[in-house]
Design a protein around this motif. Structure first.
Motif, PDB file in Angstrom:
ATOM      1  N   LEU A 555       2.291  -3.641   4.750  1.00 30.24           N
ATOM      2  CA  LEU A 555       2.924  -2.328   4.607  1.00 30.24           C
ATOM      3  C   LEU A 555       4.353  -2.336   5.128  1.00 30.24           C
ATOM      4  O   LEU A 555       5.238  -1.679   4.569  1.00 30.24           O
ATOM      5  CB  LEU A 555       2.109  -1.262   5.344  1.00 30.24           C
ATOM      6  N   GLU A 558       6.332  -4.118   2.242  1.00 31.35           N
ATOM      7  CA  GLU A 558       6.410  -3.419   0.957  1.00 31.35           C
ATOM      8  C   GLU A 558       6.875  -1.975   1.084  1.00 31.35           C
ATOM      9  O   GLU A 558       7.362  -1.394   0.121  1.00 31.35           O
ATOM     10  CB  GLU A 558       5.033  -3.450   0.270  1.00 31.35           C
ATOM     11  N   LEU A 562       3.869   1.451  -1.499  1.00 31.55           N
ATOM     12  CA  LEU A 562       2.694   0.671  -1.866  1.00 31.55           C
ATOM     13  C   LEU A 562       1.452   1.557  -1.927  1.00 31.55           C
ATOM     14  O   LEU A 562       0.527   1.285  -2.695  1.00 31.55           O
ATOM     15  CB  LEU A 562       2.484  -0.467  -0.860  1.00 31.55           C
ATOM     16  N   CYS A 569      -1.212  -3.003  -4.670  1.00 36.82           N
ATOM     17  CA  CYS A 569      -1.768  -3.173  -3.324  1.00 36.82           C
ATOM     18  C   CYS A 569      -2.997  -4.079  -3.372  1.00 36.82           C
ATOM     19  O   CYS A 569      -3.152  -4.983  -2.545  1.00 36.82           O
ATOM     20  CB  CYS A 569      -2.127  -1.809  -2.738  1.00 36.82           C
TER      21      CYS A 569
END
Length: 652
Positions: A555, A558, A562, A569
């Motif tokens: 996380l 990205e 996401l 994901c």
């Protein structure tokens, strides 16, 4: 060419206008759905469109003469010489233009058939004086119902033929046919199809509207599939019609059509659109819900833009469906709808809503982001209030966009949305989030602060949780907001919003206020395998601190976008945790249930220790939906909270 194809083409052009000339696949889809079994005729109409024949007709005299258009369709389009003149005439009737003479010289009209008075044509087409179609000259008998039916089939919707000194339009021809022979079902169907919206036809002493014509057709012949389908489309929402002694709704009518023709994609689409969110029907020895009907329609014909639109709406952010062996999600539904109909403003607006922040997708060969979608929707239909509101929220308080020659800020876009639709709840919430603390806007003859905008949103919809959350953030400790007849404090706004976040069914079994997992084996001590126990006792056995750490790093790399891209994901987690497919599935199930977003939203509600912890409610929701063991559900929720770096979620 069967009469239904030219008529359907005329109606389709009337509905879509010149936008149809840039959408050959939409033309093929819509005509094919109506004229099932007439593929050669439909293909020929589309070939003519691809060769630019209707555009040549619209260009007026000098661009091309009918015989040249026929020759081109035969030579370049490889359409049969017998079909080509009829196809060109169908396009001329649809877009407006001069009549086409077949390659052979027609027989002279008898004395009783004279040309009708000239009629005006669209500005882009040359004025002409229509005559009785050549194929009918000399063989129309005044007492022949079939003859009047055939004449009506050959006329365009705005054309007239002169017979015995009187002008006869399409509707008049069909009305005469059913006067002479009330048992002629095809004439009743065509009469209903030819009537303009809201119009009626005089048959004997009766004034009959479209749906009454279809009912008469079915009274004399219940196998008329087109009558069942068209009658369903003619009904208002919730309306009931009596057919052959039975009171039927639109859903019932489409079911009758499908029992006669189970492979009719259009009927499956209409059935899916007519069913409510919780509706279902029994057909072909199984039960179909709304989504099932749309998937069935698209399985039979994937070129139905309205079905893709509706399926996208049903799937929502996390759903998916399998169409012709492919897994389809919401964004793909709108992409497919726009591939078929690039002028669908609602599909553009819905695509914008479905995209995550910063996400780029292709529509045709054009890459678009959210803002592009809202701008395109507005350029097609400037009356779409939701598109203006979403664009304003996307622009924010400072950025401006060029809209129809005027640069508008985000706030101005939302203001305009609310002038179009003052009941648009999202618009009031968006305005409340865009305004600065002491800023006001003028709407409905009064000024609104951001708090007043949010309060007004909740007057319109007290269940709009984002408005409660925003009020909890912006209200000061001693500040209140007027919601309807109530004046509410920050604490009361907080309480009401938090109540909406709690899942239905009450608190989960467990420790309540403590926020710790229920008694049972520690997740950390479980083996890393997914059991195959019954749904009420599925054990994931995750318990791996490295798993939670990997999710957090993903996380961080990205970003929060996401969370709005479940397929990506899932792909990244699968690559990151190749040995734990069941762990990945459990994490994705939580994502599909919006649990990470729920945990983020709950941060606005920092409740006292005696209130239900959002982690507890989320774990209960996950356990109930997936059948995970209670301790595993707790672990998954805690892992998401830790990965999101939320306060109160240490590494599990």
């Amino acid at each position: 060419m069967a009469d239904i194809v030219p008529l359907a083409l005329k109606l389709l052009y009337k509905e879509r206008g010149r936008a149809l000339l840039d959408a050959p696949e939409l033309c093929r889809t819509r005509l094919g759905a109506i004229a099932a079994g007439q593929k050669e005729e439909v293909d020929a109409v589309v070939v003519a469109l691809q060769l630019g024949i209707p555009q040549a007709v619209l260009a007026g005299p000098g661009a091309a003469v009918p015989t040249a258009l026929i020759d081109r369709l035969v030579k370049e389009g490889r359409v049969s010489p017998s079909l080509a003149p009829v196809v060109v005439q169908a396009w001329i009737n649809a877009v407006g233009g001069s009549a086409v003479s077949p390659p052979t010289t027609p027989a002279p009209a008898p004395a009783s058939l004279t040309a009708a008075p000239p009629r005006s044509a669209p500005p882009t087409a040359s004025p002409v004086a229509p005559t009785t179609p050549a194929s009918m000259r000399g063989r129309l008998r005044p007492d022949s119902a079939e003859g009047w039916l055939a004449l009506g089939d050959e006329l365009g919707p705005d054309e007239q033929a002169s017979f015995q000194g009187q002008g006869w339009g399409k509707v008049a021809c069909y009305a005469q046919a059913v006067r002479l022979d009330p048992s002629l079902a095809a004439a009743w169907v065509n009469l209903g199809t030819a009537l303009p919206p809201g119009a009626s036809a005089k048959v004997g002493s009766e004034e009959l509207r479209e749906k009454e014509c279809y009912a008469r057709a079915l009274k004399v012949d219940s196998t008329q599939v087109a009558a069942w389908v068209n009658l369903g489309q003619a009904l208002a929402e919730g309306e009931v019609v009596e057919v052959r002694g039975e009171k039927l709704r639109a859903v019932d009518l489409y079911l009758r059509a499908l029992k006669l023709e189970p492979e009719l994609a259009l009927a499956w689409q209409l059935l899916g659109l007519a069913l409510g969110p919780a509706g279902s029907v029994s057909l072909l020895a199984r039960t179909f819900q709304r989504q099932d009907c749309l998937v069935r329609a698209l399985g039979l014909d994937p070129d139905l833009p309205d079905a893709w639109d509706a399926l996208g709406e049903i799937l929502g952010e996390k759903g998916q469906a399998t169409v012709q062996g492919q897994v389809i999600r919401r964004v793909q539904c709108y992409q497919n709808a726009l591939r078929l109909d690039p002028q669908d403003a609602l599909a553009w607006a819905d695509l914008g809503v479905s995209l995550a922040d910063g996400q780029t997708v292709l529509v045709g060969s054009q890459p678009v982001v959210r803002k592009d979608c809202f701008l395109r929707a507005i350029s097609i239909d400037a009356s779409l209030a939701a598109a203006w509101s979403n664009l304003g929220e996307e622009l924010g308080p400072n950025e401006k966009a060029n809209l129809q020659g005027t640069f508008r800020s985000g706030i101005e876009c939302v203001q305009y949305a609310l002038t179009l639709d003052p009941t648009l709840v999202h618009g009031w919430v968006a305005l409340g989030t865009l305004l600065r603390p002491f800023e006001k806007v003028e709407l409905q003859g009064r000024s609104f602060t951001r708090v007043e905008c949010l309060g007004h949103a909740l007057e319109l919809d007290p269940q709009y949780v984002d408005a409660w959350a925003e009020l909890t953030l912006v209200l000061g400790p001693n500040e209140t907001v007027q919601v309807g007849t109530e004046r509410l404090s920050k604490e009361e706004c907080h309480r009401r919003g938090h109540a909406l976040l709690s899942p239905p069914g009450g608190a989960a079994p467990g420790p309540g206020a403590s926020g710790s997992p229920p008694a049972g084996p520690s997740p950390q001590s479980m083996p890393s395998v997914l059991g195959t126990a019954p749904a009420a006792d599925v054990t994931v056995g995750i318990g791996d601190a490295e798993t939670a750490e990997a999710l957090k790093k993903l996380l961080a790399t990205e970003g929060p976008t996401l969370l709005g891209d479940t397929p990506r994901c899932e792909k990244l987690l699968t690559e990151l945790l190749p040995g734990d497919p069941d762990v990945v599935r459990a994490l994705i199930q939580a994502l599909e249930l919006d649990i990470p977003e729920r945990l983020l939203a709950a941060q606005a509600y920092a409740r006292p220790a005696d209130d239900l912890d959002p982690m507890e409610g989320s774990a209960q929701q996950l356990q109930k939906a997936t059948g995970l063991a209670a301790s595993d559900a707790w672990w998954i929720v805690r892992a998401w909270g830790y990965a999101l770096a939320l306060p109160g979620y240490p590494r599990p």
